[in-house]
Design an enzyme around this catalytic site. Structure first.
Site, PDB file in Angstrom:
ATOM      1  N   TYR A 119      -4.504   4.560   6.750  1.00 55.97           N
ATOM      2  CA  TYR A 119      -4.503   3.554   7.140  1.00 55.97           C
ATOM      3  C   TYR A 119      -5.631   3.648   7.679  1.00 55.97           C
ATOM      4  CZ  TYR A 119      -0.310   0.670   6.890  1.00 55.97           C
ATOM      5  OH  TYR A 119       0.844   0.132   6.984  1.00 55.97           O
ATOM      6  N   LYS A 161       0.609  -1.732  -0.249  1.00 58.55           N
ATOM      7  CA  LYS A 161       0.095   0.176  -0.053  1.00 58.55           C
ATOM      8  C   LYS A 161       0.810   1.346  -0.229  1.00 58.55           C
ATOM      9  CE  LYS A 161       0.778   2.476   3.310  1.00 58.55           C
ATOM     10  NZ  LYS A 161       1.993   3.293   3.454  1.00 58.55           N
TER      11      LYS A 161
END
Ligand code: NAD
Length: 444
Positions: free
Chosen positions: A275, A190
């Site tokens: 996140y 990511k």
């Protein structure tokens, strides 16, 4: 955790079923008349001309059946976890790691040592000296070490099933697409890329090459965060109303790629703020319909001439939940979130850290409040996510965090940046459909 839905019923084939199916397939010929996807055994695979994927390992009978040990503890003692069921090393899914930086060397490669279905067989790096050292440490053959120039030759390497991309963000797209063209399944760090358009191209390339694509959202494989999601979705503390989330840290090196827009795509948001965004979507099981954001960078600070220092944003979800998120690159480390519900709250400290998650809850009990810590065994999040991907390949399942999950985050991040630029809320008008997740990951 049980695997869900019809997709799981249709796709999830047990190892015993697999063996009987492949037995029948071999008898029926190599044309792949049974849609086993990545499940063809090596010898059958070699005959198949219709698949671009490398063959997964053969699966021996009964390797996932637990070994039952004699009971010896009383019911009031702390019980042991289930006996691990690792695949023999020769049967595991084989990984090539691309990019030997902090994450690869400090977390991912060591985690492969505690995997049950995955193992390291190849390396890709721009630094031959570093790669030589790492190869010696982990017993990787010289012929399985590649540079970025020889990367495409992985196509001919029958000892690699998965390519794991651990490069700076703007390089993800190129290496995912080249890796897919080499016929390998792809696990990508990511943020998935630096734009939603790039994500779409990566998904298309993997679909065209008939390889699986998973984004490494380790939090979705982490027990405390998974437990909190279960409690929220079961409304154990009543209807969730509001989430506060922050993921922040400080950085010191303006020359690092994380501070260069061309390589990072952005600052705190795509690196660590992501996140908060991804975990909110995960625990609620909903997609935001509107965002409103502010961004700030200290004038004259060389760390933030190209990328943002602070981003603060709100997301509105269809159920009415509002999430208030922030991410800062210039404060002391702080990684937490709290879900406020009608009858209590759930608080996760160290929420997005590699370890040390602490899940506290509070619940109204008459005129009292009962606070409780929910203690759970920690796992290695990187090992869990890699073993999940390996399990998807072995059993021809869709990953729980496929490329579409990464794309979804980029669509929302683009709206967050737009809102911060324009100083007004941005509606997410595109049809944010479900992320087309695969079955829930197995937990051991
Ligand atoms: P890093 O800087 O430590 O490593 C990056 C590697 O890429 C280095 O080996 C570097 O030599 C190589 N590289 C190749 N081409 C490069 C180029 N043009 N410029 C700079 N480096 C180049 O970074 P990292 O912290 O390991 O991050 C790598 C990826 O992993 C990023 O996408 C990051 O977002 C992601 N990440 C994820 C987590 C997580 O918890 N899942 C944690 C940290 C990083």
């Amino acid at each position: 955790m049980e695997e869900n839905g019809t997709a799981a019923k249709k796709e999830n084939i047990s190892r015993k079923d697999f063996l009987s199916l492949t037995g029948k397939t071999v008898a029926a010929g190599a044309a792949g008349s049974i849609a086993l996807g990545g499940l063809l055994p090596n010898e059958l695979w070699a005959q198949s001309t219709t698949r671009a994927m490398s063959p997964p390992a053969d699966i021996p009978p009964g390797t996932e059946d637990p070994i039952v040990l004699e009971e010896w503890k009383s019911a009031v003692d702390q019980q042991s976890g289930p006996t691990p069921t690792p695949l023999p090393p020769g049967m595991r899914i084989r990984y090539a790691i691309v990019g030997l930086g902090h994450l690869a060397l400090e977390e991912i490669i060591p985690a492969l040592g505690s995997c049950k279905k995955s193992k390291l067989t190849a390396l890709v790096s721009g630094s031959p000296e570093k790669m030589k050292k790492v190869a010696a440490q982990y017993g990787i053959k010289a012929e399985n070490c590649y540079s970025y120039q020889t990367y495409d030759q992985l196509k001919n390497n029958r000892e690699v099933d998965v390519i794991y991309i651990v490069l700076p963000n703007s390089l993800h797209k190129e290496y995912v697409i080249r890796g897919a063209k080499a016929g390998k399944h792809i696990l990508c760090e990511k943020p998935m890329a630096v734009s939603s358009k790039e994500c779409e191209e990566m998904i298309e390339a993997c679909e065209a090459a008939k390889v699986k694509l998973m984004i490494a959202y380790r939090i979705q494989y982490q027990p405390h965060n998974r437990k909190l999601r279960e409690l929220v979705q079961q409304k154990t503390f009543g209807v969730p109303k509001f989430i506060e989330a922050s993921n922040s840290q400080s950085s010191a090196n303006p020359a690092h790629w994380r501070h260069k827009k061309a390589l990072a795509g952005g600052g705190a948001l795509p690196d660590i703020g992501l996140y908060c965004l991804n975990t909110n979507r995960f625990i609620l099981g909903e997609e935001p319909t509107e965002v409103f954001a502010y961004s700030y960078s200290t004038p004259g600070n060389p760390l933030f001439t190209e990328v943002e220092e602070l981003i603060s944003w709100q997301m509105r979800f269809p159920s009415g939940v509002i999430a208030n998120c922030s991410s800062d690159y210039n404060v002391h480390e702080s990684r937490h979130y709290r879900v406020l519900c009608e009858k209590g709250w759930l608080n996760m400290d160290k929420a997005y850290a590699y370890k040390g998650q602490k899940l506290m809850t509070a619940k109204a009990e008459g005129k009292m409040e009962k606070q409780e810590e929910i203690g759970l065994a920690e796992n290695d999040q990187f090992a869990a996510e890699m073993d999940h991907f390996s399990d998807c390949i072995l059993n021809n399942k869709r990953p729980f965090t496929p490329g579409e999950e990464g794309l979804q985050d980029h669509i929302v991040m683009e709206a967050i940046y737009q809102s911060a630029r324009e100083g007004k809320p941005v509606k997410l008008t595109h049809n944010l459909k479900s992320t087309m997740r695969g079955p829930e990951p197995k937990t051991e």
